[in-house]
Write a protein that holds these residues in place. Structure first.
Motif, PDB file in Angstrom:
ATOM      1  N   ILE B  63      -4.342   4.733  -4.493  1.00 18.83           N
ATOM      2  CA  ILE B  63      -4.823   3.756  -3.498  1.00 18.83           C
ATOM      3  C   ILE B  63      -6.449   4.192  -2.927  1.00 18.83           C
ATOM      4  N   ASP B  64      -7.117   3.398  -3.536  1.00 18.32           N
ATOM      5  CA  ASP B  64      -8.564   3.498  -3.105  1.00 18.32           C
ATOM      6  C   ASP B  64      -8.974   3.003  -1.638  1.00 18.32           C
ATOM      7  N   GLU B  65     -10.173   3.273  -0.991  1.00 18.54           N
ATOM      8  CA  GLU B  65     -10.389   2.884   0.282  1.00 18.54           C
ATOM      9  C   GLU B  65     -10.855   1.302  -0.034  1.00 18.54           C
ATOM     10  N   ASP B  66     -11.177   0.960  -1.080  1.00 17.15           N
ATOM     11  CA  ASP B  66     -11.455  -0.331  -1.294  1.00 17.15           C
ATOM     12  C   ASP B  66     -10.132  -1.356  -1.209  1.00 17.15           C
TER      13      ASP B  66
END
Lengths: 437, 87
Positions: B63-66
Motif C-alpha cells: 500500500i503506497d502513500e498514493d
C-alpha cells in the motif's frame, strides 16, 4: 522513587519486573509505578545486580525514596556492545532548576548520584540526598551476591503485570515458564504470541482477568486542572501566530515515503516536531524553566509532546534531546511515545521534565491552537491541522498546504518579538530540506 | 440484501480488523461501510499509518502513500484490496 513529572509527589509500586540476584542493564524496565495520571515503567539507570528490593508492591512512597539497591559491577567485563572506548558525551549533570534547588539546600549536584536520563541529577535525587542523613547508600561494588539468600517474597504463580503482558501479546498459558523462583514474571513472557495461537487477524481486545492498571480519568482530569490552573494563575502569557506554507516540505516527504516501506514512512507531524525542536535550540530564550523569579535556560531541548487519549484526557511524554534527532529518529521517538502514552504505559525516560512543549492537533483537529504553557516551562508551540489555503507568492495567488503555527510565551521571560522569531525559525527549517532530510 | 462475493467479504473483514487494531470500541461497531473512518474514528496520522501497516501485512499487499485517498471508507478500502488481488 524517580520524579515522573514536575507535579508528582509520590508513587505506588505496582509491579517489580526484577528480583534480587537479577542482572540489569541501564534502560531495562525494573518496576512499574502508578502515579495519579498513569502507570509508568521505571527504567534502570545503571548496570549491575539487584541486591535488594526496598519497597513492596502496593506501597506508596514519596519521590526520592530509594526503591532498590543495585550493586554495580565496575570491575566486571563490559560485554555490552556499547562503545565504551568513546568518552561519554559531555552531559550536564543537572538542569539549572535542579542545580538551584540543590544549591538552596547547600548541596552541589556534582556530588550527587544521578538517576535521570544519561545520569543527570534530578530533583528527586536532591531530595533523596536531603532525606538521607547517612552517606548516601552508595551501592558497593560487590561481586554478584549469592542468589536469593532471602526467601522469595511472594509465591504467586504469575504476577498481575505478567498476566496482562501475556494477554496483550496473545501468549497462551502453556507458553509461560516461571523464573527460577517459581513465579512467572514480566520477563518470562515471550515477545510474540505462542506458536499455537491462531493468527490474530481478527484480534479483539481480550478481556483480561483484570483491567489494565490505568489511572482513573478523574485523577488525570484533576492533574490537568491543577497544572492549567497554576499556568493561568502564575504565567502572564502572550500569543503569536504564523501561517507556514508546507508545499515543498510535504512534497519532499511524499517523495521520500514513496520509496519507503510502510514502517519507514514519516508523517508530517514528525517533521513539525523536528522543526520545533531545532527552533528551540536556536532561540534558547524559550527553552527552559522559570525558577524563583528568573529564567534558567535548559542545555538540551527536551521536547514535551501532548498526546490526546482516545478515551479523553492527555499525557505529555518527553522526547529527550529532540533537537539532536534526525527526521527518521524523531518519527520513531514520536511513534513510540504516542504508542506508550495511548497504552497508558509511559516509561521513566518519557517522564523527564520537558524544557518546552508542542501540541499538534493533527489533521482532524482545529485550524489553530493557542495553548497554555506547562509551568515551569516558558513556552508552548501549537500546530493546527494542515489545510489548503490561498497563498500569495509574489503577485500570484495559488493554493498550498499550510499550517498555522502558534507560540505561547511567558511574558516574564520573553516578549512577543522572541516568539515571532521562533516561528520564523520554524518556517526556515521547514523550507530548508538540508536541515531535515 | 444483495449477496456479497467472498473476496469482498474477506477484504471487508481485513479492513475492519485493521481498524480494530488502532481504534477498537463502540465507534467502530457503529461505523457504516460508507462512512469516512478517519473522521468517524478520529484517527490521527500515526493511527492511520499503523492501520495501513496492519492492513498491508494481513492482506499481503503493498500500500503506497498514493493509495491513501482510496482508503477513506470500509467499502472503498475493501474494493482497493480486491483490485489488488485479495480474496
Amino acid at each position: 522513587m524517580p520524579s515522573l513529572g514536575a507535579d508528582m509527589d509520590a508513587g505506588t509500586v505496582v509491579e517489580w519486573a526484577v528480583a534480587p540476584g537479577d542482572r540489569v542493564r541501564r534502560g531495562d524496565i525494573v518496576a512499574a509505578v502508578e502515579t495519579e495520571k498513569s502507570v509508568i515503567d521505571v527504567e534502570c539507570f545503571e548496570d549491575g545486580v539487584v541486591e535488594r528490593l526496598l519497597v513492596p508492591v502496593g506501597t506508596k512512597v514519596p519521590v526520592g525514596a530509594p526503591l532498590a539497591v543495585i550493586a554495580t559491577d565496575r570491575s566486571g567485563p563490559t560485554d555490552a556492545p556499547s562503545a565504551d572506548q568513546q568518552a561519554p558525551a559531555p552531559h550536564p549533570r543537572a538542569t539549572p532548576p535542579v542545580r538551584q534547588f540543590a544549591k538552596r539546600h547547600g548541596l552541589d549536584v556534582a556530588d550527587l548520584p544521578g538517576s535521570g536520563h544519561d545520569g543527570t541529577v534530578t530533583r528527586a535525587d536532591v531530595r533523596a540526598a536531603l532525606e538521607a542523613p547517612a552517606p548516601s547508600p552508595a551501592p558497593a561494588p560487590s561481586p554478584a551476591p549469592a542468589p536469593s539468600s532471602a526467601p522469595a517474597p511472594a509465591r504467586l504463580p504469575i504476577t498481575p503485570y505478567a498476566r496482562r503482558l501475556a494477554a496483550e501479546r496473545g501468549t497462551g498459558a502453556e507458553a509461560l515458564r516461571p523464573g527460577p523462583d517459581g513465579v512467572v514474571r514480566a520477563r518470562d513472557v515471550p515477545d510474540g504470541p505462542s506458536a499455537s495461537a491462531p493468527t490474530p487477524a481478527r484480534e479483539v481486545v481480550a478481556p483480561a482477568e483484570e483491567p489494565p492498571p490505568r489511572a482513573t480519568s478523574d485523577g488525570m482530569r484533576a492533574a490537568i486542572a491543577a497544572r492549567m490552573n497554576r499556568s493561568l494563575r502564575e504565567i502572564p502569557q502572550y500569543h503569536v501566530d504564523a501561517v507556514i506554507e508546507l508545499g515543498a516540505a510535504l512534497e519532499g516527504l511524499r517523495e521520500r515515503n514513496r520509496r519507503a516501506a510502510v514502517t519507514e514512512r514519516i508523517v508530517p507531524a514528525a517533521l513539525l516536531l523536528v522543526a520545533a525542536a531545532r527552533a528551540a535550540r536556536r532561540v534558547p530564550a524559550l527553552n527552559g524553566h522559570w525558577v524563583d523569579g528568573a529564567f534558567a535556560p535548559s542545555p538540551t531541548v527536551d521536547l514535551g509532546v501532548v498526546v490526546s487519549l482516545r478515551e479523553g484526557g492527555l499525557l505529555v511524554p518527553t522526547i529527550p534531546a529532540a533537537d539532536e534527532l534526525t527526521l527518521p529518529e524523531a518519527m520513531t521517538a514520536l511513534r513510540d511515545a504516542v504508542t506508550r502514552a495511548r497504552a497508558g504505559r509511559l516509561r521513566s525516560s518519557d517522564a523527564v521534565d520537558a524544557s518546552i512543549t508542542v501540541t499538534d492537533l493533527g489533521e482532524t483537529g482545529g485550524h489553530a491552537v493557542h495553548g497554555r504553557i506547562f509551568p515551569p516551562q516558558v513556552a508552548l508551540v501549537g500546530f493546527g491541522a494542515i489545510v489548503r489555503r490561498p497563498w500569495a507568492e509574489g503577485d500570484l495567488l495559488g493554493v498550498r498546504p499550510t499550517v498555522a503555527a502558534t507560540l505561547t510565551g511567558d511574558h516574564r521571560a520573553t516578549d512577543g518579538v522572541v516568539g515571532g522569531r521562533f516561528l520564523h525559525v520554524i518556517d526556515d527549517v521547514l523550507h530548508d530540506p538540508e536541515e531535515w532530510s | 440484501m444483495t449477496s456479497v462475493d467472498p473476496a469482498t467479504r474477506r477484504a471487508r473483514e481485513l479492513v475492519r480488523a485493521g481498524l480494530a487494531r488502532v481504534a477498537p470500541g463502540p465507534d467502530l461497531d457503529a461505523l457504516d461501510d460508507g462512512d469516512d473512518f478517519r473522521d468517524a474514528l478520529e484517527l490521527d496520522s500515526l493511527d492511520f499509518l499503523s492501520f495501513v501497516e496492519h492492513l498491508a501485512r494481513s492482506a499481503e499487499v503493498r500500500i503506497d502513500e498514493d493509495d491513501y485517498p482510496r482508503l477513506r471508507t470500509v467499502r472503498d478500502a475493501a474494493a482497493f484490496l480486491v483490485a489488488a488481488g485479495v480474496g
